[in-house]
Design a protein around this motif. Structure first.
Motif, PDB file in Angstrom:
ATOM      1  N   ILE A 194      61.812  21.659  47.544  1.00 57.38           N
ATOM      2  CA  ILE A 194      61.701  22.568  46.404  1.00 57.38           C
ATOM      3  C   ILE A 194      61.515  24.008  46.870  1.00 57.38           C
ATOM      4  CG2 ILE A 194      60.258  23.205  44.417  1.00 57.38           C
ATOM      5  CD1 ILE A 194      59.679  20.241  44.005  1.00 57.38           C
ATOM      6  N   VAL A 195      60.805  24.184  47.976  1.00 54.91           N
ATOM      7  CA  VAL A 195      60.523  25.542  48.449  1.00 54.91           C
ATOM      8  C   VAL A 195      61.794  26.279  48.840  1.00 54.91           C
ATOM      9  CG1 VAL A 195      60.183  25.049  50.916  1.00 54.91           C
ATOM     10  CG2 VAL A 195      58.822  26.843  49.801  1.00 54.91           C
ATOM     11  N   THR A 196      62.885  25.548  49.111  1.00 57.72           N
ATOM     12  CA  THR A 196      64.150  26.181  49.502  1.00 57.72           C
ATOM     13  C   THR A 196      65.014  26.561  48.306  1.00 57.72           C
ATOM     14  OG1 THR A 196      65.546  24.179  49.636  1.00 57.72           O
ATOM     15  CG2 THR A 196      64.141  24.680  51.546  1.00 57.72           C
ATOM     16  N   PHE A 197      64.690  26.060  47.115  1.00 56.79           N
ATOM     17  CA  PHE A 197      65.548  26.273  45.948  1.00 56.79           C
ATOM     18  C   PHE A 197      65.542  27.740  45.527  1.00 56.79           C
ATOM     19  CE2 PHE A 197      64.715  21.671  44.240  1.00 56.79           C
ATOM     20  CZ  PHE A 197      65.336  21.159  45.357  1.00 56.79           C
ATOM     21  N   LYS A 198      66.654  28.202  45.035  1.00 52.48           N
ATOM     22  CA  LYS A 198      66.792  29.604  44.636  1.00 52.48           C
ATOM     23  C   LYS A 198      65.762  30.000  43.593  1.00 52.48           C
ATOM     24  CE  LYS A 198      70.181  32.963  42.950  1.00 52.48           C
ATOM     25  NZ  LYS A 198      71.582  33.181  42.486  1.00 52.48           N
ATOM     26  N   LYS A 199      65.440  29.081  42.686  1.00 52.03           N
ATOM     27  CA  LYS A 199      64.536  29.401  41.570  1.00 52.03           C
ATOM     28  C   LYS A 199      63.057  29.387  41.980  1.00 52.03           C
ATOM     29  CE  LYS A 199      64.030  24.608  40.022  1.00 52.03           C
ATOM     30  NZ  LYS A 199      64.161  23.658  38.900  1.00 52.03           N
ATOM     31  N   SER A 200      62.771  29.082  43.236  1.00 52.63           N
ATOM     32  CA  SER A 200      61.388  28.867  43.663  1.00 52.63           C
ATOM     33  C   SER A 200      60.720  30.123  44.239  1.00 52.63           C
ATOM     34  CB  SER A 200      61.334  27.735  44.697  1.00 52.63           C
ATOM     35  OG  SER A 200      61.736  26.511  44.130  1.00 52.63           O
ATOM     36  N   GLU A 201      61.065  31.300  43.703  1.00 50.06           N
ATOM     37  CA  GLU A 201      60.470  32.532  44.211  1.00 50.06           C
ATOM     38  C   GLU A 201      58.950  32.517  44.079  1.00 50.06           C
ATOM     39  OE1 GLU A 201      62.899  32.463  41.951  1.00 50.06           O
ATOM     40  OE2 GLU A 201      64.610  33.649  42.680  1.00 50.06           O
ATOM     41  N   LEU A 220      56.924  29.940  44.010  1.00 49.48           N
ATOM     42  CA  LEU A 220      56.347  29.022  44.985  1.00 49.48           C
ATOM     43  C   LEU A 220      56.322  29.654  46.370  1.00 49.48           C
ATOM     44  CD1 LEU A 220      55.244  26.294  45.885  1.00 49.48           C
ATOM     45  CD2 LEU A 220      57.615  25.441  45.997  1.00 49.48           C
ATOM     46  N   ARG A 221      57.397  30.307  46.750  1.00 53.92           N
ATOM     47  CA  ARG A 221      57.430  30.949  48.073  1.00 53.92           C
ATOM     48  C   ARG A 221      56.380  32.059  48.170  1.00 53.92           C
ATOM     49  NH1 ARG A 221      62.942  29.603  47.433  1.00 53.92           N
ATOM     50  NH2 ARG A 221      63.446  31.569  46.389  1.00 53.92           N
ATOM     51  N   ALA A 222      56.130  32.753  47.062  1.00 58.18           N
ATOM     52  CA  ALA A 222      55.098  33.789  47.065  1.00 58.18           C
ATOM     53  C   ALA A 222      53.716  33.176  47.293  1.00 58.18           C
ATOM     54  CB  ALA A 222      55.127  34.557  45.746  1.00 58.18           C
ATOM     55  N   ILE A 223      53.476  32.009  46.727  1.00 58.82           N
ATOM     56  CA  ILE A 223      52.211  31.300  46.948  1.00 58.82           C
ATOM     57  C   ILE A 223      52.113  30.853  48.399  1.00 58.82           C
ATOM     58  CG2 ILE A 223      50.895  29.220  46.359  1.00 58.82           C
ATOM     59  CD1 ILE A 223      52.158  29.471  43.514  1.00 58.82           C
ATOM     60  N   VAL A 224      53.196  30.257  48.903  1.00 58.46           N
ATOM     61  CA  VAL A 224      53.212  29.754  50.279  1.00 58.46           C
ATOM     62  C   VAL A 224      52.942  30.887  51.267  1.00 58.46           C
ATOM     63  CG1 VAL A 224      54.702  28.747  52.056  1.00 58.46           C
ATOM     64  CG2 VAL A 224      54.715  27.810  49.736  1.00 58.46           C
ATOM     65  N   LYS A 225      53.448  32.055  50.977  1.00 56.22           N
ATOM     66  CA  LYS A 225      53.229  33.199  51.870  1.00 56.22           C
ATOM     67  C   LYS A 225      51.744  33.460  52.081  1.00 56.22           C
ATOM     68  CE  LYS A 225      54.641  38.004  52.581  1.00 56.22           C
ATOM     69  NZ  LYS A 225      55.440  39.133  52.048  1.00 56.22           N
ATOM     70  N   ASP A 226      50.932  33.161  51.060  1.00 56.60           N
ATOM     71  CA  ASP A 226      49.499  33.472  51.125  1.00 56.60           C
ATOM     72  C   ASP A 226      48.633  32.286  51.531  1.00 56.60           C
ATOM     73  OD1 ASP A 226      50.022  36.083  50.316  1.00 56.60           O
ATOM     74  OD2 ASP A 226      49.797  35.595  48.189  1.00 56.60           O
ATOM     75  N   VAL A 227      49.221  31.106  51.644  1.00 54.71           N
ATOM     76  CA  VAL A 227      48.447  29.926  52.056  1.00 54.71           C
ATOM     77  C   VAL A 227      48.233  29.976  53.564  1.00 54.71           C
ATOM     78  CG1 VAL A 227      48.461  27.397  52.241  1.00 54.71           C
ATOM     79  CG2 VAL A 227      49.268  28.501  50.141  1.00 54.71           C
ATOM     80  N   PRO A 228      47.022  29.767  54.033  1.00 50.89           N
ATOM     81  CA  PRO A 228      46.805  29.766  55.490  1.00 50.89           C
ATOM     82  C   PRO A 228      47.726  28.779  56.193  1.00 50.89           C
ATOM     83  CG  PRO A 228      44.709  29.728  54.322  1.00 50.89           C
ATOM     84  CD  PRO A 228      45.776  29.523  53.285  1.00 50.89           C
TER      85      PRO A 228
END
Length: 264
Positions: A179-186, A188-196
């Motif tokens: 899911i993190v690779t999907f185009k619509k998952s901006e 989610l990727r923003a959250i992942v960027k901040d997860v340790p």
């Protein structure tokens, strides 16, 4: 080496070519795969896959979709008993799914609580499925833990920032799927960027949720490399560093799987 921390290799989707699927995963650098239990009544099928291959481990548990169907047989005692097998490294997948509501919510919640009690008794981590149930998921974990330590992860994480922050603060990890690779998952990727980084694992949830560039096709463990590459880019690290860290994270959480502890 990468670890596919969550796949379903007992599913019919793989029956005709399981050896080939496992071989492709090995060639892609996947050093461990965890095939996940969704029906406690079918645990023998899960175990058969794990026992067939040295690099495959498994879990025991009941998916919230099956909570009603498996309610009577999903006892703490049964979960603890089955978890004693050396290949069983976690409990689940368990949790809450209020999106589909395939089982009554009260039965989902009680089944989840039984898994948490089994986790407290065995020390094995929880593999948690949560969908549209963010508030109840962490509330129930904290109620059952009652100040004790519960290890676990939120698998196939695609929820909001509040749950990610609460789970990480509690001590849980987040496992990321295609899911993190999907185009619509901006978001989610923003959250992942901040997860340790030390709280991140990767998975396929195969045969579901194939990452880009395989979206819409049957997923398989080899494809976790594509998810990992996306996560590495989001985190600003090399693919090699992401593989090293997520593998370390896996063995730290699932310590029964650590070399020298589980059959591997």
């Amino acid at each position: 080496m990468l670890v596919d921390s969550h796949c379903h290799l007992d599913f019919p989707d793989f029956a005709e070519e399981l050896d080939a699927v496992v071989d492709r995963a090995r060639q892609a650098g996947i050093g461990r795969m965890v095939t996940i239990c969704t029906y406690i009544s079918r645990f023998d099928r899960i175990l058969a896959v794990a026992e067939r291959y040295d690099d495959i481990l498994c879990s025991v548990g009941v998916h919230p979709h099956q909570a009603a169907e498996e309610f009577a047989i999903t006892t703490v005692e049964k979960l603890v008993e089955l978890s004693r097998h050396p290949k069983v490294i976690g409990l689940g997948e368990t949790g809450l799914d209020y999106f589909y509501d395939k089982s009554p919510r009260d039965q989902q919640q009680e089944c989840f609580r039984r898994h948490i009690r089994a986790s407290l008794e065995t020390g094995l981590p929880l593999i948690i499925h949560t969908r549209d149930a963010d508030d109840d998921t962490m509330r129930i974990v904290k109620e059952e833990a009652a100040g004790q330590t519960v290890k676990g992860l939120l698998h196939c994480f695609s929820s909001g920032r509040a749950l990610a922050e609460e789970a990480v603060e509690y001590g849980f990890s987040l496992s990321l799927s295609g899911i993190v690779t999907f185009k619509k998952s901006e978001d989610l990727r923003a959250i992942v960027k901040d997860v340790p980084l030390d709280r991140i694992l990767v998975e396929t949830d195969a045969p579901y949720l194939a990452p880009i560039p395989f979206r819409g096709k049957r997923n398989e463990p080899a494809y976790v490399a594509h998810t990992a590459a996306c996560v590495a880019e989001v985190k600003g690290v090399s693919a090699e560093e992401l593989a090293r860290v997520t593998t370390d994270n896996f063995f730290r959480l699932f310590d029964k799987a650590a070399p020298g502890k589980a059959a591997a």
